[in-house]
Write an enzyme that holds these catalytic residues in place. Structure first.
Site, PDB file in Angstrom:
ATOM      1  N   LYS A  81     -12.509  69.702 -52.540  1.00 42.91           N
ATOM      2  CA  LYS A  81     -13.184  69.219 -53.773  1.00 42.91           C
ATOM      3  C   LYS A  81     -12.169  68.634 -54.466  1.00 42.91           C
ATOM      4  O   LYS A  81     -10.926  69.227 -54.693  1.00 42.91           O
ATOM      5  CB  LYS A  81     -13.811  69.957 -54.558  1.00 42.91           C
TER       6      LYS A  81
HETATM    7  C1  E4P Z   1     -20.904  71.127 -58.070  1.00 44.99           C
HETATM    8  O1  E4P Z   1     -20.322  70.958 -56.923  1.00 44.99           O
HETATM    9  C2  E4P Z   1     -20.705  71.696 -59.190  1.00 44.99           C
HETATM   10  O2  E4P Z   1     -20.027  73.103 -58.856  1.00 44.99           O
HETATM   11  C3  E4P Z   1     -21.682  72.416 -60.138  1.00 44.99           C
HETATM   12  O3  E4P Z   1     -23.002  71.629 -59.631  1.00 44.99           O
HETATM   13  C4  E4P Z   1     -21.444  72.037 -61.505  1.00 44.99           C
HETATM   14  O4  E4P Z   1     -22.575  72.421 -62.168  1.00 44.99           O
HETATM   15  P1  E4P Z   1     -22.707  72.832 -63.595  1.00 44.99           P
HETATM   16  O5  E4P Z   1     -22.635  71.340 -64.481  1.00 44.99           O
HETATM   17  O6  E4P Z   1     -24.119  73.485 -63.976  1.00 44.99           O
HETATM   18  O7  E4P Z   1     -21.364  73.530 -64.089  1.00 44.99           O
END
Ligand code: E4P
Length: 212
Positions: A81
């Site tokens: 990521k």
């Molecule tokens: C995605 O890869 C992220 O880890 C996640 O969906 C972020 O979600 P949030 O906005 O609930 O923190």
């Protein structure tokens, strides 16, 4: 549509492994479990045979590339990521050349997704819940990204992220998104309906009348 679990919690992943196509984590989710990525990601890879996202912490492309090369050695299913910044896009471009799969994270617009796809990102993650939180329409951004990718036949897959409720997942599926990454509580809710529970109870109660 593929379903990923958005968590670093091993018990949650084990519970739903039978339905999961992959897992996404982020620094907040890893910290919630009190574990580093290096501690938790290899364990997740043993449970789910699909893409498992772990995030770099560097802010410069050189540092991101170094981290990504290291993390990609942990397991063949590890996806890196990378945050949606100029440095992040430079890193994605280089990692794509090296055959290291990337998930461009913190995407909030179709233009950001376009740049990530042009750099060769394997996945982009638009955060629908966080857009909804500031009064914008997260699913509208997903629809735009899907249109852009369709127009130019990009291979980059769309992971609908920051999912807050089952309706987000349904909307993602209706739009034809490739993947939704879903928190544990949302996935649990997707299985249930009050009429299903009521129907099971009625069937069992009725059958008791003829059981010898
Ligand atoms: C995605 O890869 C992220 O880890 C996640 O969906 C972020 O979600 P949030 O906005 O609930 O923190």
């Amino acid at each position: 549509m593929k379903i990923f679990l958005d968590t670093a919690n091993i018990e949650q992943i084990k519970e739903f492994a039978f339905i999961l196509d992959g897992v996404t984590t982020n620094p907040t989710l890893a910290a919630r479990e009190g574990k580093t990525f290096k501690e938790v990601i290899p364990d997740i890879c043993k449970i789910v045979d699909g893409p498992i996202s772990a995030e770099v912490l560097s802010l410069d492309s050189k540092g991101m590339i170094k981290e990504a090369r290291e993390m990609s050695k942990w397991h063949k299913n590890v996806v890196i990521k990378i945050p949606m910044t100029i440095e992040g896009i430079k890193a994605i471009k280089q990692l794509s050349k090296e055959g290291i799969r990337t998930n461009c994270t913190l995407v909030f617009s179709a233009n950001q997704a376009l740049l990530a796809a042009k750099a060769g990102a394997t996945y982009v993650s638009p955060f629908v819940g966080r857009l909804d939180d500031i009064g914008q329409d997260g699913m509208q951004v997903v629809a735009e990204i899907l249109d852009v990718f369709d127009n130019y036949e990009f291979d980059t897959q769309v992971i609908v992220a920051s999912v807050r409720h089952p309706n987000h997942v349904k909307q993602a599926a209706l739009l034809g998104a490739d993947i939704a990454t879903v928190p544990y509580e949302v996935l649990k809710k997707m299985f249930s309906h009050a009429l299903t529970d009521k129907g099971i109870k009625a069937f069992l109660d009725d059958y008791k009348k003829v059981e010898k």
